[in-house]
Design a protein around this motif. Structure first.
Motif, PDB file in Angstrom:
ATOM      1  N   LEU A   6      72.515  71.924 129.302  1.00 39.01           N
ATOM      2  CA  LEU A   6      72.097  71.006 128.249  1.00 39.01           C
ATOM      3  C   LEU A   6      72.234  71.670 126.885  1.00 39.01           C
ATOM      4  O   LEU A   6      71.764  72.779 126.680  1.00 39.01           O
ATOM      5  N   THR A   7      72.843  70.955 125.980  1.00 37.34           N
ATOM      6  CA  THR A   7      72.921  71.442 124.607  1.00 37.34           C
ATOM      7  C   THR A   7      71.551  71.285 123.953  1.00 37.34           C
ATOM      8  O   THR A   7      70.645  70.658 124.511  1.00 37.34           O
ATOM      9  N   SER A   8      71.415  71.804 122.761  1.00 39.16           N
ATOM     10  CA  SER A   8      70.159  71.659 122.022  1.00 39.16           C
ATOM     11  C   SER A   8      69.827  70.182 121.804  1.00 39.16           C
ATOM     12  O   SER A   8      68.675  69.771 121.941  1.00 39.16           O
ATOM     13  N   SER A   9      70.824  69.382 121.493  1.00 41.56           N
ATOM     14  CA  SER A   9      70.604  67.942 121.295  1.00 41.56           C
ATOM     15  C   SER A   9      70.173  67.265 122.591  1.00 41.56           C
ATOM     16  O   SER A   9      69.299  66.392 122.579  1.00 41.56           O
ATOM     17  N   ASP A  10      70.789  67.654 123.699  1.00 38.33           N
ATOM     18  CA  ASP A  10      70.401  67.106 124.999  1.00 38.33           C
ATOM     19  C   ASP A  10      68.944  67.434 125.310  1.00 38.33           C
ATOM     20  O   ASP A  10      68.193  66.598 125.811  1.00 38.33           O
TER      21      ASP A  10
END
Length: 58
Positions: A6-10
């Motif tokens: 997961l990215t930071s936005s996710d």
């Protein structure tokens, strides 16, 4: 280097959904997620009662 799923936005999106679910559960509301998502609705909040008020979150 660690591969993350997961990215930071996710991660922020997931935590936001958990927070809304917790708030809604605290007051006894449902949080339906439409499947399939044809109208870009990420989450809904739905109350009971005779009129069943609802709020869709985009």
């Amino acid at each position: 280097m660690v591969d993350v799923l997961l990215t930071s936005s996710d991660q922020k999106e997931a935590m936001s959904k958990v927070y809304v679910n917790a708030l809604a559960a605290r007051v006894g509301y449902l949080t339906p997620v439409p499947e399939p998502d044809r109208d870009s609705i990420d989450l809904g909040i739905q109350a009971g009662g005779p009129r069943h008020p609802a709020l869709d979150l985009h």
